[in-house]
Enzyme design. Sequence first.
Site, PDB file in Angstrom:
ATOM      1  N   ASP A   1       0.778  -1.119   0.047  1.00  0.00           N
ATOM      2  CA  ASP A   1      -0.044  -0.029   0.142  1.00  0.00           C
ATOM      3  C   ASP A   1       0.730   1.195  -0.076  1.00  0.00           C
ATOM      4  O   ASP A   1       1.716   1.281   1.013  1.00  0.00           O
ATOM      5  CB  ASP A   1      -0.959  -0.278   1.226  1.00  0.00           C
ATOM      6  CG  ASP A   1      -1.927   1.334   1.211  1.00  0.00           C
ATOM      7  OD1 ASP A   1      -1.743   2.364   0.524  1.00  0.00           O
ATOM      8  OD2 ASP A   1      -2.906   1.063   1.911  1.00  0.00           O
TER       9      ASP A   1
ATOM     10  N   ASN B   1       2.796   2.911 -10.544  1.00  0.00           N
ATOM     11  CA  ASN B   1       1.887   2.865 -11.407  1.00  0.00           C
ATOM     12  C   ASN B   1       0.532   3.092 -10.581  1.00  0.00           C
ATOM     13  O   ASN B   1      -0.262   3.792 -10.946  1.00  0.00           O
ATOM     14  CB  ASN B   1       1.580   1.451 -12.134  1.00  0.00           C
ATOM     15  CG  ASN B   1       0.224   1.480 -12.598  1.00  0.00           C
ATOM     16  OD1 ASN B   1      -0.081   1.850 -13.774  1.00  0.00           O
ATOM     17  ND2 ASN B   1      -0.634   0.585 -11.950  1.00  0.00           N
TER      18      ASN B   1
ATOM     19  N   TYR C   1      -6.765  15.561  -9.160  1.00  0.00           N
ATOM     20  CA  TYR C   1      -6.214  14.684 -10.022  1.00  0.00           C
ATOM     21  C   TYR C   1      -5.237  14.906 -10.945  1.00  0.00           C
ATOM     22  O   TYR C   1      -4.083  14.942 -10.926  1.00  0.00           O
ATOM     23  CB  TYR C   1      -7.049  13.516 -10.620  1.00  0.00           C
ATOM     24  CG  TYR C   1      -6.509  12.496 -11.676  1.00  0.00           C
ATOM     25  CD1 TYR C   1      -5.873  11.540 -10.872  1.00  0.00           C
ATOM     26  CD2 TYR C   1      -6.515  12.695 -12.879  1.00  0.00           C
ATOM     27  CE1 TYR C   1      -5.236  10.552 -11.793  1.00  0.00           C
ATOM     28  CE2 TYR C   1      -5.992  11.660 -13.873  1.00  0.00           C
ATOM     29  CZ  TYR C   1      -5.119  10.526 -13.183  1.00  0.00           C
ATOM     30  OH  TYR C   1      -4.633   9.530 -13.937  1.00  0.00           O
TER      31      TYR C   1
ATOM     32  N   LYS D   1      -0.782  14.914 -10.719  1.00  0.00           N
ATOM     33  CA  LYS D   1      -0.043  14.555 -11.799  1.00  0.00           C
ATOM     34  C   LYS D   1       0.975  15.259 -12.062  1.00  0.00           C
ATOM     35  O   LYS D   1       2.135  14.950 -12.406  1.00  0.00           O
ATOM     36  CB  LYS D   1      -0.836  14.009 -13.158  1.00  0.00           C
ATOM     37  CG  LYS D   1      -1.727  12.611 -12.614  1.00  0.00           C
ATOM     38  CD  LYS D   1      -0.828  11.562 -12.470  1.00  0.00           C
ATOM     39  CE  LYS D   1      -1.688  10.207 -12.220  1.00  0.00           C
ATOM     40  NZ  LYS D   1      -0.873   9.116 -11.638  1.00  0.00           N
TER      41      LYS D   1
ATOM     42  N   THR E   1     -10.701   1.668 -17.449  1.00  0.00           N
ATOM     43  CA  THR E   1     -10.126   0.927 -16.405  1.00  0.00           C
ATOM     44  C   THR E   1     -11.155   1.404 -15.191  1.00  0.00           C
ATOM     45  O   THR E   1     -11.968   2.569 -15.192  1.00  0.00           O
ATOM     46  CB  THR E   1      -8.718   1.421 -15.722  1.00  0.00           C
ATOM     47  OG1 THR E   1      -8.585   2.770 -15.601  1.00  0.00           O
ATOM     48  CG2 THR E   1      -7.713   1.009 -17.008  1.00  0.00           C
TER      49      THR E   1
END
Length: 252
Positions: A58, A85, A174, A178, A209
């Site tokens: 984790d 990832n 998000y 990034k 996904t």
Amino acid sequence: MPHRRIALITGANQGVGLQVAKELAANGVTVLVGSRNLARGDAAAQQIGPGATAIQLDVTDHASIAAAAERIGTEFGRLDLLVNNAGISNTGRSLSASIEDYAKTTRPSNVSFDEMRAVWETNVFGVLAVYQAMLPLLRLSSDARIVNVSSGVGSLTTNADPAFGYRRVFGPVYPASKAALNAISLAMMIELEGTGIKVNLVSPAFTATNLNNYAGTESVEDGSREVVRVALLGPEGPTGTFTRWENAPIPW
Ligand code: NAP
């Protein structure tokens, strides 16, 4: 016989990570399938077959990261490839909300700090924590590479361009996580210059996904192609790149 490369992929029990794990194993790499839930990691490793082993990891839990590093050191004595990832896009978006609607609730003026912190904990601090724990093992490899899985939506250059049609969804959760990942990846590249350890930043395509409630337009096989290509680069492969495909750099 050439030695088998040892790879660790975080968040490899589903999605892009699982696809990368499958293709690395098919190419003769020994793959450690990182999964925060060990049972799900075991199921993924079984699905992949020989060459794949689950490892509980984790990226927000320092004890879990330390235990994984300890195990890799004991069992393999080094790490050749680290694919950072694991990532999340949100913690609470209702499944029916579109990305555009979610963006409206996560603007700088109204974003929840809890939501932002949770996503950054995984996508930014998680990557840095795994980097710190695994770097001593990567230093023991004669051909080490780190592949950080970012996203084109984190490109500051692209989003600073008023002509970019998708910039309305650029926000602090998000997309900015990034952008921050890109920044710390650049810092890793600079820190490791001259050490022989390569660092690459990649973006999958918009892939169906769990991360986007399967709204992505690419299959997991096609959408993961750049991550797979860069993860399989040999010792002559480049460092310091940010790409969506070979010869297709993403502006930082
Ligand atoms: P996904 O199918 O949701 O997979 C994400 C993986 O990360 C899962 O295995 C998940 O584990 C794991 N994860 C989440 N939090 C974690 C934690 N704290 N510790 C360890 N693992 C954790 O999403 P994906 O699309 O494959 O995403 C993979 C990467 O690609 C992410 O970094 C994402 O930002 C990036 N990306 C995806 C797209 C796209 O269109 N899909 C585009 C650009 C970039 P659980 O199964 O336990 O939840």
